[in-house]
Enzyme design. Structure first.
Site, PDB file in Angstrom:
ATOM      1  CG  HIS A 225      10.398 -10.492   7.367  1.00  0.00           C
ATOM      2  ND1 HIS A 225      11.203 -11.539   6.616  1.00  0.00           N
ATOM      3  CD2 HIS A 225      11.263  -9.397   7.679  1.00  0.00           C
ATOM      4  CE1 HIS A 225      12.324 -10.837   6.511  1.00  0.00           C
ATOM      5  NE2 HIS A 225      12.187  -9.520   6.811  1.00  0.00           N
TER       6      HIS A 225
ATOM      7  CG  ASP B 239      12.258  -5.098   6.454  1.00  0.00           C
ATOM      8  OD1 ASP B 239      12.433  -6.191   6.920  1.00  0.00           O
ATOM      9  OD2 ASP B 239      13.015  -4.320   5.706  1.00  0.00           O
TER      10      ASP B 239
ATOM     11  CG  HIS C 207      11.885  -8.710   2.558  1.00  0.00           C
ATOM     12  ND1 HIS C 207      11.161  -7.892   3.346  1.00  0.00           N
ATOM     13  CD2 HIS C 207      12.959  -8.811   3.393  1.00  0.00           C
ATOM     14  CE1 HIS C 207      11.751  -7.225   4.046  1.00  0.00           C
ATOM     15  NE2 HIS C 207      12.748  -7.911   4.359  1.00  0.00           N
TER      16      HIS C 207
ATOM     17  NE  ARG D  27      16.105  -2.819   7.303  1.00  0.00           N
ATOM     18  CZ  ARG D  27      15.701  -3.824   8.250  1.00  0.00           C
ATOM     19  NH1 ARG D  27      15.395  -4.999   7.869  1.00  0.00           N
ATOM     20  NH2 ARG D  27      15.233  -3.186   9.403  1.00  0.00           N
TER      21      ARG D  27
HETATM   22 FE   LIG Z   1      13.947  -7.982   6.491  1.00  0.00          FE
END
Ligand SMILES: [Fe+2]
Length: 329
Positions: free
Chosen positions: A116, A118, A272, A287
């Site tokens: 995917h 983000d 990723h 993140r």
């Molecule tokens: Fe992700």
């Protein structure tokens, strides 16, 4: 900074390159994606030359890795993020104690073992993600990234032309049960309550023109529901065809985390995948996500939000795309 597509920094970067007077060293680790940066202590006090060199390396190599950044805490992680752009909260997942830093924890049930990009279910999805390893399992838990620009470039010309002509609908309301048949009821409840508390539908071009490098990148991934104008079966086959190129090992890099590592990726030119092979051991990453802009296709058409009528404000901070709304208008 703008890099002409026929003159990308990646093509001209030697295996090891000391970036100007910034003092950082960029060491390429794969042919098509990934570099390790050394000679820098990340934080909110970096000088503009170093920040510019890091940014250029991310654009050129798509994902860069730093070892030994154990000194970073939530504040310093966010402060460094602000040097790359505007940190934003996730559109639906509330942040811990009013921070931009988002917990990516194995015990939250939100495993990322699907390819995917983000947050592509909103139009101005993030430009960069900055991921920091806090707690790691004794084995496994690697992350893979793919270069979606290289995947586009390797397509034969008729398929590039086809991809250029397509748009696709992305949503956060994907079929969670189909993707995770063994999901615990707790994980399922978490998904329904939090991740899809607002259901987004966004139409993106399948090929976006990168706003900084000018490269064409494939824009697909796990949040894609269908290709606009096609039925489900035709959609699936076309998505699978392009996705297969994205997932080819030659277009990917795999990172084995150590505590204190930081990865920064260009979310506009990558997908990723978090490998789910650490059994029940804890894996905690943090993140910080940097605001992006609205994608533009090869025909100049921009992405559009189909539903709801606007991106609602998250639990705090600006809504996705807010910081670039003026520039993109
Ligand atoms: Fe992700």
């Amino acid at each position: 900074m703008t890099i002409a597509p026929e003159n990308t920094a990646a093509q001209h970067t030697s295996e090891q390159d000391t970036a100007g007077e910034s003092g950082i060293t960029v060491t390429r680790i794969n042919g098509r994606i990934g570099a390790v940066i050394s000679g820098v202590r990340l934080g909110g006090d970096l000088d503009p030359r170093t920040v510019a060199a890091i940014r250029a390396a991310v654009i050129a190599h798509k994902v860069v890795f730093f070892r030994g950044q154990d000194h970073l805490d939530e504040d310093q992680h966010e402060a460094f993020g602000q040097l790359l752009g505007t940190p934003i909260a996730h559109p639906t997942v509330p942040s811990a104690d009013g921070r931009y830093s988002l917990a990516i924890d194995s015990d939250h049930g939100a495993r990322a073992n699907q390819w995917h990009t983000d947050v592509t279910f909103v139009p101005a999805y993030p430009a960069f993600s900055i991921l920091r390893a806090a707690v790691l399992p004794p084995y496994g838990g690697n992350t893979l990234w793919s270069n979606t620009s290289a995947a586009y470039a390797e397509l034969p010309e008729p398929l590039r032309a086809l991809a250029d002509s397509l748009r696709a609908v992305h949503s956060n309301a994907y079929d969670y049960v189909a993707v995770r048949p063994n999901a615990t009821s707790e994980a399922l409840e978490q998904y329904r309550k939090v991740f899809t508390s607002t259901e987004f539908l966004t139409e993106h071009p399948v090929v976006r023109v990168h706003p900084e490098s000018g490269e064409r990148t494939l824009l697909l991934g796990n949040f894609v529901q269908r290709i606009s104008g096609l039925n489900g079966q035709d959609s699936r086959q076309l998505i699978d065809l392009f996705q297969r190129h994205i997932e080819r090992p030659e277009n990917t890099v795999r990172w084995q985390w150590q505590v204190g590592d930081v990865a920064i990726w260009d979310n506009r030119a990558t997908q990723h995948y978090g490998v789910d092979d650490s059994d029940d051991y804890d894996r905690k990453l943090r993140r910080v996500t940097i605001d992006g802009d609205v994608p533009v296709g090869t025909d100049g058409r921009r992405s559009t939000l189909l539903s709801p009528s606007e991106v609602p404000a998250p639990s705090f901070g600006p809504a996705s795309g807010a910081s670039t709304a003026e520039a993109a208008a």
